[in-house]
Design an enzyme around this catalytic site. Structure first.
Site, mmCIF file in Angstrom:
data_model
loop_
_atom_site.group_PDB
_atom_site.id
_atom_site.type_symbol
_atom_site.label_atom_id
_atom_site.label_comp_id
_atom_site.label_asym_id
_atom_site.label_seq_id
_atom_site.Cartn_x
_atom_site.Cartn_y
_atom_site.Cartn_z
ATOM 1 N N ARG A 54 0.930 -1.234 0.093
ATOM 2 C CA ARG A 54 0.006 -0.170 0.090
ATOM 3 C C ARG A 54 0.758 1.206 0.061
ATOM 4 O O ARG A 54 0.460 2.390 0.476
ATOM 5 C CB ARG A 54 -0.978 -0.028 1.271
ATOM 6 N N ARG A 105 -2.735 7.153 1.249
ATOM 7 C CA ARG A 105 -2.933 8.198 2.394
ATOM 8 C C ARG A 105 -2.063 8.941 3.071
ATOM 9 O O ARG A 105 -2.347 10.102 3.605
ATOM 10 C CB ARG A 105 -4.399 8.003 3.071
ATOM 11 N N ARG A 136 -6.588 12.818 -4.283
ATOM 12 C CA ARG A 136 -7.710 12.251 -3.926
ATOM 13 C C ARG A 136 -8.901 13.205 -3.491
ATOM 14 O O ARG A 136 -10.109 12.964 -3.534
ATOM 15 C CB ARG A 136 -7.521 11.776 -2.323
ATOM 16 N N ASP A 159 -7.291 -1.628 -7.026
ATOM 17 C CA ASP A 159 -8.048 -2.232 -5.913
ATOM 18 C C ASP A 159 -8.062 -3.567 -6.229
ATOM 19 O O ASP A 159 -8.501 -3.876 -7.419
ATOM 20 C CB ASP A 159 -8.948 -1.398 -5.349
ATOM 21 N N TYR A 165 -15.808 -10.294 0.485
ATOM 22 C CA TYR A 165 -16.310 -8.624 0.285
ATOM 23 C C TYR A 165 -17.749 -9.173 -0.452
ATOM 24 O O TYR A 165 -18.601 -8.496 -0.116
ATOM 25 C CB TYR A 165 -15.604 -7.905 -0.272
#
Ligand code: CP3
Length: 339
Positions: free
Chosen positions: A25, A29, A38, A74, A151
Protein backbone atom coordinates in the site's frame (compact mmCIF):
# COMPACT_ATOMS: atom_id res chain seq x y z
CA UNK A 1 16.14 -4.75 -19.40
CA UNK A 2 15.35 -3.38 -15.96
CA UNK A 3 18.26 -1.44 -14.49
CA UNK A 4 17.58 -2.04 -10.80
CA UNK A 5 16.80 -5.77 -10.81
CA UNK A 6 17.45 -6.43 -7.09
CA UNK A 7 13.81 -7.41 -6.53
CA UNK A 8 13.75 -9.84 -9.48
CA UNK A 9 17.04 -11.35 -8.35
CA UNK A 10 15.78 -11.85 -4.79
CA UNK A 11 12.69 -13.59 -6.21
CA UNK A 12 14.96 -15.94 -8.17
CA UNK A 13 16.91 -16.69 -4.99
CA UNK A 14 20.15 -15.11 -6.26
CA UNK A 15 22.65 -13.64 -3.80
CA UNK A 16 22.45 -9.85 -3.39
CA UNK A 17 24.47 -7.13 -1.60
CA UNK A 18 21.36 -5.93 0.19
CA UNK A 19 17.75 -7.08 0.05
CA UNK A 20 15.24 -5.12 -2.08
CA UNK A 21 12.54 -3.05 -0.36
CA UNK A 22 9.00 -1.87 -1.12
CA UNK A 23 5.94 -1.30 1.09
CA UNK A 24 2.49 -2.81 0.73
CA UNK A 25 0.00 0.00 0.00
CA UNK A 26 2.92 2.34 -0.65
CA UNK A 27 0.70 4.48 -2.90
CA UNK A 28 -1.66 5.85 -0.29
CA UNK A 29 -3.04 8.27 2.20
CA UNK A 30 0.17 8.95 4.17
CA UNK A 31 1.49 10.85 1.11
CA UNK A 32 0.47 14.53 0.76
CA UNK A 33 0.69 14.33 -3.05
CA UNK A 34 -1.73 11.38 -2.99
CA UNK A 35 -4.16 13.35 -0.80
CA UNK A 36 -4.09 16.20 -3.31
CA UNK A 37 -5.33 13.91 -6.09
CA UNK A 38 -7.75 12.24 -3.69
CA UNK A 39 -9.49 15.55 -2.99
CA UNK A 40 -10.28 16.01 -6.67
CA UNK A 41 -11.30 12.51 -7.82
CA UNK A 42 -13.29 9.74 -6.18
CA UNK A 43 -11.73 6.34 -5.60
CA UNK A 44 -12.84 4.44 -8.69
CA UNK A 45 -12.18 7.45 -10.96
CA UNK A 46 -8.59 7.27 -9.71
CA UNK A 47 -8.46 3.55 -10.50
CA UNK A 48 -10.15 3.89 -13.91
CA UNK A 49 -8.18 6.86 -15.26
CA UNK A 50 -4.78 5.60 -16.49
CA UNK A 51 -3.17 9.07 -16.14
CA UNK A 52 -4.18 9.19 -12.45
CA UNK A 53 -3.46 5.55 -11.60
CA UNK A 54 0.01 5.71 -13.18
CA UNK A 55 0.80 9.03 -11.51
CA UNK A 56 -0.24 7.70 -8.07
CA UNK A 57 1.83 4.55 -8.67
CA UNK A 58 5.05 6.49 -9.24
CA UNK A 59 4.52 9.07 -6.44
CA UNK A 60 6.18 7.00 -3.69
CA UNK A 61 8.97 5.95 -6.08
CA UNK A 62 9.89 9.57 -6.84
CA UNK A 63 9.91 10.41 -3.15
CA UNK A 64 11.67 7.39 -1.65
CA UNK A 65 13.15 5.29 -4.48
CA UNK A 66 11.81 1.85 -3.60
CA UNK A 67 13.11 -1.18 -5.54
CA UNK A 68 9.67 -2.04 -6.96
CA UNK A 69 6.46 -0.19 -7.83
CA UNK A 70 2.96 -1.62 -7.28
CA UNK A 71 0.20 -0.52 -9.61
CA UNK A 72 -2.39 1.72 -7.97
CA UNK A 73 -5.73 -0.11 -8.22
CA UNK A 74 -7.84 -2.26 -5.91
CA UNK A 75 -8.64 -5.93 -5.44
CA UNK A 76 -12.36 -5.07 -5.72
CA UNK A 77 -12.20 -4.21 -9.42
CA UNK A 78 -12.60 -7.99 -9.94
CA UNK A 79 -16.10 -8.32 -8.43
CA UNK A 80 -17.04 -5.11 -10.26
CA UNK A 81 -16.03 -6.70 -13.56
CA UNK A 82 -18.02 -9.82 -12.58
CA UNK A 83 -21.24 -7.76 -12.46
CA UNK A 84 -21.27 -7.25 -8.67
CA UNK A 85 -21.67 -3.57 -7.82
CA UNK A 86 -18.91 -2.18 -5.56
CA UNK A 87 -18.92 1.30 -4.06
CA UNK A 88 -16.14 2.93 -2.02
CA UNK A 89 -17.95 4.96 0.63
CA UNK A 90 -16.00 7.81 2.25
CA UNK A 91 -15.23 7.10 5.92
CA UNK A 92 -16.70 3.61 5.57
CA UNK A 93 -14.73 1.62 2.98
CA UNK A 94 -15.98 -0.89 0.42
CA UNK A 95 -19.77 -1.35 0.15
CA UNK A 96 -21.48 -3.93 -2.08
CA UNK A 97 -25.22 -3.16 -2.10
CA UNK A 98 -26.27 -6.50 -3.65
CA UNK A 99 -24.19 -9.18 -1.91
CA UNK A 100 -24.12 -12.83 -3.00
CA UNK A 101 -25.94 -14.98 -0.44
CA UNK A 102 -27.53 -17.82 -2.45
CA UNK A 103 -27.39 -19.96 -5.58
CA UNK A 104 -29.98 -17.59 -7.06
CA UNK A 105 -27.68 -14.58 -6.51
CA UNK A 106 -24.91 -16.46 -8.31
CA UNK A 107 -26.85 -16.46 -11.57
CA UNK A 108 -25.96 -12.83 -12.22
CA UNK A 109 -22.25 -13.32 -11.53
CA UNK A 110 -20.28 -13.59 -14.78
CA UNK A 111 -16.73 -14.52 -15.78
CA UNK A 112 -16.13 -11.41 -17.87
CA UNK A 113 -14.06 -10.60 -20.92
CA UNK A 114 -11.06 -8.91 -19.29
CA UNK A 115 -10.29 -6.35 -21.96
CA UNK A 116 -13.93 -5.21 -22.16
CA UNK A 117 -14.27 -4.74 -18.41
CA UNK A 118 -10.74 -4.08 -17.13
CA UNK A 119 -9.03 -2.61 -20.18
CA UNK A 120 -8.41 0.56 -18.14
CA UNK A 121 -6.06 -1.41 -15.85
CA UNK A 122 -4.04 -2.54 -18.87
CA UNK A 123 -3.80 1.06 -20.09
CA UNK A 124 -2.63 2.15 -16.63
CA UNK A 125 0.06 -0.55 -16.68
CA UNK A 126 1.36 0.56 -20.08
CA UNK A 127 1.43 4.20 -18.99
CA UNK A 128 3.16 3.30 -15.70
CA UNK A 129 5.81 1.27 -17.51
CA UNK A 130 6.56 4.34 -19.65
CA UNK A 131 6.92 6.50 -16.55
CA UNK A 132 9.19 3.96 -14.83
CA UNK A 133 11.51 3.91 -17.88
CA UNK A 134 12.72 0.38 -16.98
CA UNK A 135 14.32 1.65 -13.79
CA UNK A 136 12.50 -0.80 -11.45
CA UNK A 137 10.01 -3.67 -11.87
CA UNK A 138 6.23 -3.20 -11.68
CA UNK A 139 4.06 -5.45 -9.50
CA UNK A 140 0.49 -6.27 -10.51
CA UNK A 141 -1.87 -7.78 -7.95
CA UNK A 142 -5.19 -9.42 -7.23
CA UNK A 143 -7.04 -10.52 -4.13
CA UNK A 144 -7.21 -14.24 -3.39
CA UNK A 145 -10.54 -15.82 -4.36
CA UNK A 146 -11.39 -16.30 -0.66
CA UNK A 147 -10.64 -12.66 0.20
CA UNK A 148 -12.79 -11.49 -2.74
CA UNK A 149 -15.59 -13.87 -1.66
CA UNK A 150 -15.47 -12.27 1.80
CA UNK A 151 -16.49 -8.89 0.34
CA UNK A 152 -18.94 -10.34 -2.22
CA UNK A 153 -20.89 -12.18 0.49
CA UNK A 154 -20.48 -9.89 3.50
CA UNK A 155 -21.11 -6.79 1.38
CA UNK A 156 -18.59 -4.75 3.38
CA UNK A 157 -15.54 -5.06 5.61
CA UNK A 158 -15.98 -7.06 8.81
CA UNK A 159 -14.12 -8.22 11.89
CA UNK A 160 -15.43 -11.78 11.58
CA UNK A 161 -16.77 -12.15 8.00
CA UNK A 162 -19.47 -14.27 9.61
CA UNK A 163 -21.82 -14.14 6.62
CA UNK A 164 -19.01 -15.18 4.24
CA UNK A 165 -18.12 -18.12 6.46
CA UNK A 166 -21.83 -18.87 6.84
CA UNK A 167 -22.22 -19.28 3.07
CA UNK A 168 -19.20 -21.63 2.97
CA UNK A 169 -20.48 -23.79 5.82
CA UNK A 170 -24.21 -23.92 4.94
CA UNK A 171 -24.11 -23.76 1.12
CA UNK A 172 -20.63 -25.09 0.25
CA UNK A 173 -21.61 -25.82 -3.33
CA UNK A 174 -22.60 -22.20 -3.91
CA UNK A 175 -19.42 -20.99 -2.22
CA UNK A 176 -17.25 -23.24 -4.40
CA UNK A 177 -19.05 -22.12 -7.53
CA UNK A 178 -18.39 -18.48 -6.64
CA UNK A 179 -14.75 -19.21 -5.72
CA UNK A 180 -14.22 -20.96 -9.06
CA UNK A 181 -15.72 -18.06 -11.01
CA UNK A 182 -13.46 -15.63 -9.15
CA UNK A 183 -10.45 -17.89 -9.76
CA UNK A 184 -11.12 -18.12 -13.51
CA UNK A 185 -11.53 -14.34 -13.74
CA UNK A 186 -8.39 -13.72 -11.68
CA UNK A 187 -6.24 -16.01 -13.82
CA UNK A 188 -7.38 -14.29 -17.04
CA UNK A 189 -6.90 -10.88 -15.41
CA UNK A 190 -3.37 -11.53 -14.14
CA UNK A 191 -2.31 -13.07 -17.48
CA UNK A 192 -3.46 -9.90 -19.20
CA UNK A 193 -1.64 -7.76 -16.64
CA UNK A 194 1.59 -9.64 -17.31
CA UNK A 195 1.06 -9.25 -21.07
CA UNK A 196 0.55 -5.51 -20.54
CA UNK A 197 3.87 -5.14 -18.72
CA UNK A 198 3.68 -6.28 -15.08
CA UNK A 199 6.95 -8.00 -14.14
CA UNK A 200 5.68 -9.75 -11.00
CA UNK A 201 2.24 -10.50 -9.54
CA UNK A 202 1.18 -10.65 -5.91
CA UNK A 203 -1.90 -12.34 -4.51
CA UNK A 204 -3.30 -10.71 -1.37
CA UNK A 205 -5.04 -13.24 0.87
CA UNK A 206 -5.83 -10.57 3.43
CA UNK A 207 -8.51 -12.60 5.18
CA UNK A 208 -7.06 -16.11 4.85
CA UNK A 209 -6.14 -16.00 8.54
CA UNK A 210 -9.85 -15.92 9.43
CA UNK A 211 -10.11 -19.61 8.48
CA UNK A 212 -9.01 -22.67 10.44
CA UNK A 213 -6.12 -24.60 8.84
CA UNK A 214 -8.51 -27.24 7.50
CA UNK A 215 -11.01 -24.73 6.12
CA UNK A 216 -8.13 -22.72 4.66
CA UNK A 217 -7.23 -25.66 2.44
CA UNK A 218 -10.80 -26.06 1.21
CA UNK A 219 -11.90 -22.46 0.77
CA UNK A 220 -8.72 -20.54 0.07
CA UNK A 221 -5.53 -22.43 -0.70
CA UNK A 222 -6.74 -24.78 -3.45
CA UNK A 223 -7.84 -21.75 -5.48
CA UNK A 224 -4.60 -19.85 -4.92
CA UNK A 225 -2.76 -22.97 -6.05
CA UNK A 226 -4.75 -22.93 -9.32
CA UNK A 227 -3.67 -19.32 -9.87
CA UNK A 228 0.00 -20.13 -9.19
CA UNK A 229 -0.12 -23.13 -11.55
CA UNK A 230 -1.57 -20.98 -14.32
CA UNK A 231 0.88 -18.09 -13.93
CA UNK A 232 4.19 -19.32 -12.59
CA UNK A 233 5.71 -19.90 -16.01
CA UNK A 234 4.82 -16.36 -17.12
CA UNK A 235 5.99 -14.27 -14.15
CA UNK A 236 7.11 -14.68 -10.53
CA UNK A 237 4.14 -15.03 -8.16
CA UNK A 238 4.20 -13.74 -4.56
CA UNK A 239 1.53 -14.96 -2.14
CA UNK A 240 0.81 -12.83 0.92
CA UNK A 241 -1.54 -14.55 3.35
CA UNK A 242 -2.23 -12.41 6.39
CA UNK A 243 -2.40 -14.59 9.49
CA UNK A 244 -1.64 -17.67 7.37
CA UNK A 245 1.61 -18.80 8.98
CA UNK A 246 -0.01 -22.22 9.53
CA UNK A 247 -0.05 -22.76 5.75
CA UNK A 248 3.56 -21.69 5.07
CA UNK A 249 4.85 -25.23 4.71
CA UNK A 250 2.37 -26.06 1.96
CA UNK A 251 2.83 -22.65 0.34
CA UNK A 252 6.59 -23.22 0.10
CA UNK A 253 5.99 -26.19 -2.20
CA UNK A 254 3.48 -24.46 -4.46
CA UNK A 255 5.66 -22.97 -7.19
CA UNK A 256 5.28 -19.44 -5.80
CA UNK A 257 8.50 -17.37 -6.02
CA UNK A 258 8.03 -15.73 -2.62
CA UNK A 259 5.75 -15.78 0.40
CA UNK A 260 4.61 -12.76 2.39
CA UNK A 261 4.52 -13.00 6.18
CA UNK A 262 2.93 -10.70 8.73
CA UNK A 263 4.54 -9.45 11.93
CA UNK A 264 3.00 -12.08 14.20
CA UNK A 265 5.32 -14.73 12.70
CA UNK A 266 9.02 -14.46 13.60
CA UNK A 267 11.66 -14.64 10.87
CA UNK A 268 13.06 -17.77 12.46
CA UNK A 269 9.69 -19.49 12.50
CA UNK A 270 8.90 -18.45 8.91
CA UNK A 271 12.28 -19.81 7.73
CA UNK A 272 11.72 -23.02 9.69
CA UNK A 273 8.20 -23.57 8.34
CA UNK A 274 9.26 -22.92 4.74
CA UNK A 275 12.39 -25.07 4.86
CA UNK A 276 14.81 -22.16 4.38
CA UNK A 277 14.81 -22.25 0.57
CA UNK A 278 12.04 -19.93 -0.63
CA UNK A 279 12.23 -16.11 -0.69
CA UNK A 280 10.24 -14.48 2.12
CA UNK A 281 8.74 -10.97 2.16
CA UNK A 282 7.78 -8.90 5.19
CA UNK A 283 7.17 -8.38 8.03
CA UNK A 284 7.60 -5.05 9.88
CA UNK A 285 4.58 -4.21 12.04
CA UNK A 286 2.99 -1.29 10.10
CA UNK A 287 2.28 0.47 13.42
CA UNK A 288 6.01 0.31 14.27
CA UNK A 289 6.50 3.02 11.64
CA UNK A 290 5.12 5.32 14.36
CA UNK A 291 8.39 4.85 16.31
CA UNK A 292 11.09 7.55 16.01
CA UNK A 293 13.13 7.24 12.75
CA UNK A 294 16.33 6.18 14.60
CA UNK A 295 14.43 3.32 16.25
CA UNK A 296 12.90 2.30 12.92
CA UNK A 297 16.36 2.05 11.37
CA UNK A 298 17.66 -0.14 14.19
CA UNK A 299 14.63 -2.42 14.03
CA UNK A 300 14.89 -2.75 10.24
CA UNK A 301 18.57 -3.73 10.47
CA UNK A 302 17.68 -6.30 13.10
CA UNK A 303 14.89 -7.64 10.89
CA UNK A 304 17.26 -8.05 7.93
CA UNK A 305 19.74 -9.83 10.18
CA UNK A 306 17.03 -12.20 11.32
CA UNK A 307 15.71 -13.05 7.85
CA UNK A 308 19.17 -12.89 6.25
CA UNK A 309 19.99 -10.62 3.30
CA UNK A 310 19.46 -13.33 0.67
CA UNK A 311 16.11 -14.79 -0.37
CA UNK A 312 14.45 -11.87 1.33
CA UNK A 313 12.33 -8.86 0.33
CA UNK A 314 12.01 -6.16 2.98
CA UNK A 315 8.41 -5.04 3.41
CA UNK A 316 5.79 -4.32 6.04
CA UNK A 317 3.67 -7.13 7.47
CA UNK A 318 0.55 -5.47 5.99
CA UNK A 319 -0.34 -2.17 4.30
CA UNK A 320 1.10 1.14 5.49
CA UNK A 321 -1.25 3.09 7.76
CA UNK A 322 -2.59 6.54 6.77
CA UNK A 323 -1.21 8.20 9.93
CA UNK A 324 2.47 7.38 9.31
CA UNK A 325 4.73 10.47 9.04
CA UNK A 326 6.45 10.68 5.66
CA UNK A 327 9.88 10.90 7.35
CA UNK A 328 9.27 7.60 9.13
CA UNK A 329 8.43 5.88 5.85
CA UNK A 330 11.66 7.34 4.48
CA UNK A 331 13.64 5.96 7.45
CA UNK A 332 12.28 2.48 6.67
CA UNK A 333 13.41 2.61 3.02
CA UNK A 334 16.74 4.30 3.79
CA UNK A 335 17.58 1.77 6.50
CA UNK A 336 17.53 -0.99 3.89
CA UNK A 337 19.56 0.99 1.37
CA UNK A 338 22.16 1.73 4.06
CA UNK A 339 22.34 -1.90 5.12
O1 CP3 B 1 -0.17 -1.10 -2.52
C1 CP3 B 1 -0.45 -0.11 -3.22
O2 CP3 B 1 0.08 1.00 -3.06
C2 CP3 B 1 -1.43 -0.28 -4.34
C3 CP3 B 1 -2.75 0.07 -4.00
C4 CP3 B 1 -3.74 -0.84 -3.31
C5 CP3 B 1 -5.00 -0.34 -2.89
N1 CP3 B 1 -5.74 -1.39 -2.46
C6 CP3 B 1 -5.43 1.07 -2.97
C7 CP3 B 1 -6.46 1.54 -2.03
C8 CP3 B 1 -3.71 -2.21 -3.03
C9 CP3 B 1 -2.60 -3.22 -3.21
C10 CP3 B 1 -4.99 -2.55 -2.51
C11 CP3 B 1 -5.39 -3.92 -2.14
C12 CP3 B 1 -6.55 -4.13 -1.28
N2 CP3 B 1 -7.77 -3.50 -1.32
C13 CP3 B 1 -6.63 -5.15 -0.30
C14 CP3 B 1 -5.56 -6.16 -0.01
C15 CP3 B 1 -4.42 -5.57 0.72
C16 CP3 B 1 -4.69 -5.34 2.16
O3 CP3 B 1 -4.37 -4.22 2.61
O4 CP3 B 1 -5.12 -6.28 2.85
C17 CP3 B 1 -7.90 -5.06 0.30
C18 CP3 B 1 -8.44 -5.94 1.43
C19 CP3 B 1 -8.62 -4.04 -0.36
C20 CP3 B 1 -10.02 -3.61 -0.15
C21 CP3 B 1 -10.10 -2.20 0.25
N3 CP3 B 1 -9.87 -1.14 -0.59
C22 CP3 B 1 -10.37 -1.68 1.53
C23 CP3 B 1 -10.65 -2.54 2.75
C24 CP3 B 1 -10.33 -0.29 1.42
C25 CP3 B 1 -10.65 0.72 2.50
C26 CP3 B 1 -9.45 0.94 3.32
C27 CP3 B 1 -9.61 2.15 4.19
O5 CP3 B 1 -8.89 2.17 5.18
O6 CP3 B 1 -10.39 3.06 3.85
C28 CP3 B 1 -9.97 0.04 0.11
C29 CP3 B 1 -9.75 1.39 -0.44
C30 CP3 B 1 -8.38 1.71 -0.88
N4 CP3 B 1 -7.67 0.95 -1.77
C31 CP3 B 1 -7.60 2.84 -0.53
C32 CP3 B 1 -6.40 2.75 -1.26
C33 CP3 B 1 -5.27 3.74 -1.27
C34 CP3 B 1 -8.04 3.93 0.46
C35 CP3 B 1 -9.20 4.72 0.02
C36 CP3 B 1 -8.90 5.97 -0.74
O7 CP3 B 1 -7.75 6.21 -1.14
O8 CP3 B 1 -9.83 6.75 -0.95
Amino acid sequence: MIRNDLFLRALKGEDVNRPPVWMMRQAGRYLPEFMEIREKYDFFTRCQTPELASEITVQPIRRFGMDAAILFSDILVIPQAMNIEVQMKPNFGPYLPNPIRSVKDLERVVVPNINDTLGYVMEAIKMTKEKLEDEIPLIGFAGSPWTILCYCVQGQGSKSFDLAKGLCFTQPQAAHELLQKITDTTIAYLKEKIKSGCDVVQIFDSWGGMLSPVDYQEFSWQYIQQIIDALKDEAPVIVFGKGCWFALKEMAQSGASALGVDWTCSAQNARYLTGGQITLQGNFDPARLLSPPEDIKKMVHQMVNEFGKNRYVVNLGHGILPNIPVENARAFIDAVKEY
